[in-house]
Structure formats: structure tokens, C-alpha cells
Design an enzyme around this catalytic site. Sequence first.
Site, PDB file in Angstrom:
ATOM      1  N   LYS A 208       0.787  -1.017   0.122  1.00 55.72           N
ATOM      2  CA  LYS A 208       0.149  -0.053  -0.132  1.00 55.72           C
ATOM      3  C   LYS A 208       0.820   1.131  -0.047  1.00 55.72           C
ATOM      4  CE  LYS A 208      -3.634   2.552   2.737  1.00 55.72           C
ATOM      5  NZ  LYS A 208      -4.667   2.415   3.626  1.00 55.72           N
ATOM      6  N   LYS A 261      -2.042  -1.544  -3.709  1.00 53.67           N
ATOM      7  CA  LYS A 261      -3.144  -0.177  -3.755  1.00 53.67           C
ATOM      8  C   LYS A 261      -2.234   0.891  -3.847  1.00 53.67           C
ATOM      9  CE  LYS A 261      -6.051   1.875  -0.493  1.00 53.67           C
ATOM     10  NZ  LYS A 261      -6.706   2.005   0.662  1.00 53.67           N
TER      11      LYS A 261
HETATM   12  C1  PBG Z   1      -7.313   3.607   5.455  1.00 57.60           C
HETATM   13  C2  PBG Z   1      -7.745   3.583   4.131  1.00 57.60           C
HETATM   14  C3  PBG Z   1      -7.407   4.517   2.757  1.00 57.60           C
HETATM   15  C4  PBG Z   1      -8.112   3.712   1.908  1.00 57.60           C
HETATM   16  C5  PBG Z   1      -8.703   2.555   2.270  1.00 57.60           C
HETATM   17  N1  PBG Z   1      -8.401   2.446   3.609  1.00 57.60           N
HETATM   18  C6  PBG Z   1      -6.844   5.691   2.889  1.00 57.60           C
HETATM   19  C7  PBG Z   1      -5.660   5.978   3.475  1.00 57.60           C
HETATM   20  O1  PBG Z   1      -4.907   5.122   3.453  1.00 57.60           O
HETATM   21  O2  PBG Z   1      -5.444   7.172   3.811  1.00 57.60           O
HETATM   22  C8  PBG Z   1      -8.231   4.135   0.434  1.00 57.60           C
HETATM   23  C9  PBG Z   1      -9.282   3.904  -0.303  1.00 57.60           C
HETATM   24  C10 PBG Z   1      -9.552   4.581  -1.639  1.00 57.60           C
HETATM   25  O3  PBG Z   1      -8.927   5.785  -1.543  1.00 57.60           O
HETATM   26  O4  PBG Z   1     -10.559   4.312  -2.121  1.00 57.60           O
HETATM   27  N2  PBG Z   1      -6.583   2.904   6.176  1.00 57.60           N
HETATM   28 ZN    ZN Z   2      -6.020   3.600   8.077  1.00 59.74          ZN
END
Ligand code: PBG
Ligand code: ZN
Length: 334
Positions: A208, A261
Site C-alpha cells: 500500500k 493499492k
Molecule cells: C485507510 C484507508 C485508505 C483507503 C482505504 N483504507 C486511505 C488511506 O490510507 O488514507 C483508500 C481507499 C480509496 O482511496 O479508495 N486505512
Molecule cells: Zn488507516
Amino acid sequence: MNFPIRRMRRLRKSPQIREIFRETKLNKEDLIYPLFVKKGLKNGEKEEIATMPDEFRYSVDDAVKYAKKLESKGLKAVIIFGMPLENEKDEVGSPAYDKYGIVQETIRKLKKETNLVVISDVCLCQYTSHGHCGIVKTKNMRNKENIENEILNDESLKYLAKIAISHAEAGADIVAPSDMMDGRVIAIREALDNNGHENTLIMSYSAKYASSFYYPFRDAVCSTPSFGDRKSYQMDPCNSKEAIQESELDVMEGADVLMVKPALAYLDIIKDLKNSFNHPIAAYNVSGEYSMLKSAIANGYLTEEAIMESLISIKRAGADLIITHFAKDILDDL
Ligand code: PBG
Ligand code: ZN
């Protein structure tokens, strides 16, 4: 063999020829739809998300109703994101592991009333007063300008494990930790096993990245950190080898499914993971990727065909599963 013996256009000569030779196809069962549920919303009062065209925050009942509608069109899986009441948030994200929390209630109802695979996002950021994905320690309090905040790794693990257990208890089929703390997969695996949930799967957000494409999501669920950023725990977009190391560790810790992601700006990473592991690979077509296309289509800069093309690219790169807000838009076309 060369031209004129070899003619590549023969394989493209009619729709039927193209169809039987198509390498990559998108199926309904490849899709996971993200649902936003918000505590305090009345039934029938879904809230429009300003930064995400055609997406809403729902009450538990309305979320389940909508999920049923999508299930009737062939959807197989959803991932749940919750929003507690603003005044419930605290330093340790207590509403995230409340037995009667918004996500737990939604999971129970979905499992009771649908056959969908229910996946739950496991994180603290929507539930903490500071909006970070882990527990925060503030240092250097003497001088206000010099406040330094550290996101504590090991301390965060027990809270993440508590969230995962509460989701599994509510009936989640798969828990999906998105916090990027080191060791969270093994912490969650052990906690689940010790509590009789050895059959609950873990879909780890293994690679991520610290991405600007999350902006609409943070607006949608009010999880923008109140200070700093997430760069000390999410990955640097400049790195790719790190994605493999992160995923290797998650595999060793017991992850059942790996994830990349965001998806579109990281297709190379999806391919790297596909080539390096035999685990199923999920890709998260995130909020920014969704809003970018939706707004371009609404403005007439692009046509709707761009949606399918970008989802196919994610599948072609190697994703077995795609988490996408477009699921609702394309089920009828698959
Ligand atoms: C938070 C989380 C995020 C997303 C999913 N879980 C955002 C972040 O890490 O700030 C992003 C999902 C998206 O942008 O569609 N843990
Ligand atoms: Zn988070």
C-alpha cells in the site's frame, strides 16, 4: 515468418474472431464493491459524497438494501468501511472494536440477509481523533513548535488485532488490514486463531503506497490525519522492490490474499507480485482513480468505455480480484 505470410490483422478481423481470441476477460466474480456505512444516518437519508460522483454514505439498513440490489445483479463480494459518530473518536480508536460498532452491525446484517462474501477493512484511522492508522505518541511537548509525533508500531498491533476479532465475531469472511504497521498480519492471525476464528481469511493490503489518489476517500470517510502524513508507514511511490519484500513478509505471517493499492498507477507492481507469488492478488482501484474517470466522463472529455478499459488493464496486469467503486456501474455489462 513475415509479411505477407504473417498478418496480425487476421486475428482482429471480426467481432467474433476477436472475442474467441481475447486473453483477458472481466467477470462479475472478480469484483469487490466498497460500501461506506455511517453511524447516525437515518434510513432513507443516504449522503452524497462530494468528491466521489454517484457514491454515498449509507445507514446500516440502506447499505444492506443496496448490497442486496447489487447481489441480485451478480455481485459476489463487498468490503465495508465504517464511520463512527465524530464525538466517539478517541486516541485509541475505541469505536473500531465496539461489538455494536457500525461495521460490526453491518457485517451481521449482511451475513444474515445475503450470500455475499463480506470483507472488512481493518484500520484505526476512521476511529481515532488524530486520524492516523496507528497509535500516536507525542514527544517534545515543551516547545509547541517542536512537537514530534511518532506512530507507534508494536503498540498499534494489539488494537488492530482487537478490531479483526470483533469483525470475525460479527461474521466477516475476510479481514483486510490496511494500516501498514509491521507485523500486523501475524498479530491478527494469532489473535484470530486464539479466539476460534482460524477459518477467517486475511487479505493483507501488502503493498500500500502513500498515494495522493486516496484524497476523495479521506474526504468520504473523514479520515484525513489531523497532523503530518502517512509516509512513515505507507510505501514510497518510487519503490518497487519494497513491494515484494512487504508481500513476502505478509505471506510468511499468514496472509491468504495479497493486495496492491492503488491500482492504475501501480500496474507494474501488480505484475511483479503476480510473478513472484502463488497467492491470489487483489488490486484496489482507489477513490481517486474512480473520481478522475467519473468526472472526465461527466464533462464529456472521455466516454464510459474508459471504465472497462482501465479495469481490464488491472486484470491483465495480474489482479485476480479488483476492489472498485465501478462495480455498481458495470455489473450489467458483464
Ligand atoms: C485507510 C484507508 C485508505 C483507503 C482505504 N483504507 C486511505 C488511506 O490510507 O488514507 C483508500 C481507499 C480509496 O482511496 O479508495 N486505512
Ligand atoms: Zn488507516
